[in-house]
Design a protein around this motif. Structure first.
Motif, PDB file in Angstrom:
ATOM      1  N   PRO A 125      -8.809 -53.278  -9.792  1.00 57.35           N
ATOM      2  CA  PRO A 125      -8.285 -52.854 -11.089  1.00 57.35           C
ATOM      3  C   PRO A 125      -6.789 -53.138 -11.212  1.00 57.35           C
ATOM      4  O   PRO A 125      -6.074 -53.150 -10.221  1.00 57.35           O
ATOM      5  N   GLU A 161      -5.604 -52.497 -17.753  1.00 53.48           N
ATOM      6  CA  GLU A 161      -6.467 -51.417 -18.226  1.00 53.48           C
ATOM      7  C   GLU A 161      -5.847 -50.696 -19.411  1.00 53.48           C
ATOM      8  O   GLU A 161      -6.510 -50.393 -20.390  1.00 53.48           O
ATOM      9  N   SER A 201     -11.781 -54.730 -17.065  1.00 55.66           N
ATOM     10  CA  SER A 201     -11.010 -53.743 -17.828  1.00 55.66           C
ATOM     11  C   SER A 201     -11.623 -53.492 -19.201  1.00 55.66           C
ATOM     12  O   SER A 201     -11.373 -52.461 -19.814  1.00 55.66           O
ATOM     13  N   GLY A 241     -12.857 -48.283 -17.164  1.00 58.83           N
ATOM     14  CA  GLY A 241     -11.474 -47.815 -17.208  1.00 58.83           C
ATOM     15  C   GLY A 241     -11.318 -46.565 -16.396  1.00 58.83           C
ATOM     16  O   GLY A 241     -12.293 -45.917 -16.040  1.00 58.83           O
TER      17      GLY A 241
END
Ligand SMILES: Nc1nc2c(ncn2[C@@H]2O[C@H](COP(=O)(O)OP(=O)(O)O)[C@@H](O)[C@H]2O)c(=O)[nH]1
Ligand SMILES: [Mg+2]
Length: 321
Positions: A13, A18, A312, A316
């Motif tokens: 991530p 994000e 993303s 999330g």
């Protein structure tokens, strides 16, 4: 045998990405994810999916193409489970975005030779803010960065760059309003050499009366740069405002005719629910998307990566692990 695909985050991530894609994720992509929470794959699923993709600004053609590819793979791979279909969609989306990175050139920064970045785009797209972000980005690698106020049309543009320069502790080479941008660039190239600058970032005016003028001006700047550094500018960044949607694509096409764009910075992704625009850019321009702008601060920059981008959109805040 059909392998059950697990729908979960695959890429590392990226907090900035994000954040940038939050509106798009909470809007359309939440609905897309939910579409697949059904008992079987039916025609309605494809129809709804196509509409939602168009809503996210993926674009008419690209949405149809994605849905057609999904249908084809479902047929060929005998997929019956909707959640498996969702995973195929995710993979197809990553493949599409990879079109936007395969032409990316490897950047080599040489000690003692300024790496020149020319930043262009329509006024208001976020050029000057993006320059500050890029400067901050390069500084974070310990590079010596200098800015050049090549947008001499508006006094405010010069002031704005100067303020950013003070904030991020970067020297700014500027002349007064109305000065020849070529003279600014000439001085900046010399100053960059004298002060051992690693990265010189040049702001440009976003609006010239005609495409011919724009082309002539950018070519002139390039000639001046090349007197000092033969392969400058090593990077030409076009800033596209994600909130302008498909219109940004039209602008990009126009700029591409005037100057060879090496990289796209997709700005203001945080302000829109139409983060699907990246798919349109990938498919229709073939110019690499390298950076994403996710806010108004210098730290609000993310490097573009297809898998991280798609993840993303679907996941999330630590979801999907
Ligand atoms: N939310 C958000 N605002 C941005 C971003 N990039 C730029 N802006 C804002 O967009 C406006 C125009 O930016 P500016 O850099 O002056 O654009 P320029 O005219 O192209 O140089 C300013 O209010 C910026 O703060 C971004 O990534 N996200
Ligand atoms: Mg500006």
């Amino acid at each position: 045998m059909v392998l059950r695909r697990i729908f979960r985050r695959q890429a590392e991530p990226d907090v900035q990405l994000e954040k940038g894609l939050e509106k798009t994720r909470r809007g359309v992509f939440r609905e897309i994810t939910r579409l697949f929470d059904r008992s079987e794959i039916d025609e309605e699923l494809f129809e709804d999916l196509e509409m939602l993709l168009i809503q996210a600004d993926v674009g008419w053609d690209v949405s149809q193409q994605l849905v057609a590819e999904l249908q084809q793979r479902i047929r060929e791979e005998h997929i019956v489970n909707p959640s498996d279909a969702r995973e195929v969609l995710r993979l197809e989306m990553i493949k599409l975005l990879e079109l936007a990175t395969r032409n990316r050139r490897v950047k080599i920064l040489q000690r003692g030779v300024p790496f020149v970045i020319l930043v262009t785009g329509v006024n208001g797209t976020g050029k000057t803010t993006s320059i500050a972000k890029l400067a901050h980005y390069h500084k974070s690698f310990g590079r010596n960065v200098m800015l050049a106020a090549g947008d001499t049309f508006r006094a405010a543009a010069i002031d704005q760059l100067t303020v950013w320069g003070e904030r991020i502790d970067c020297p700014v080479i500027s002349h007064s309003q109305g000065a020849d941008p070529g003279a600014v660039v000439f001085d900046a190239m010399q100053a960059a050499h004298n002060r051992n600058v690693d990265v010189l970032i040049v702001d440009t005016a976003g609006r010239l009366h005609t495409k011919h003028n724009l082309m002539a001006e950018l070519q002139k700047l390039r000639r001046i740069m090349q007197k000092h550094v033969p392969d400058a500018p090593q990077e030409v960044v076009l800033v596209i405002d994600a909130t302008t949607g498909q219109n940004g694509l039209v602008q990009a096409t126009e700029f591409s005719k005037a100057v060879e764009i090496s990289d796209i910075m997709l700005s203001k992704l945080d302000s829109t629910a139409k983060g699907g625009i990246a798919f349109s850019i990938a498919k229709q321009l073939g110019t690499p998307i390298s950076y994403v702008g996710t806010g108004e601060k210098v730290t609000d920059l993310a490097e573009f990566r297809p898998d991280t981008y798609v993840d993303s959109l679907f996941f999330g805040e630590g979801e999907g692990f």
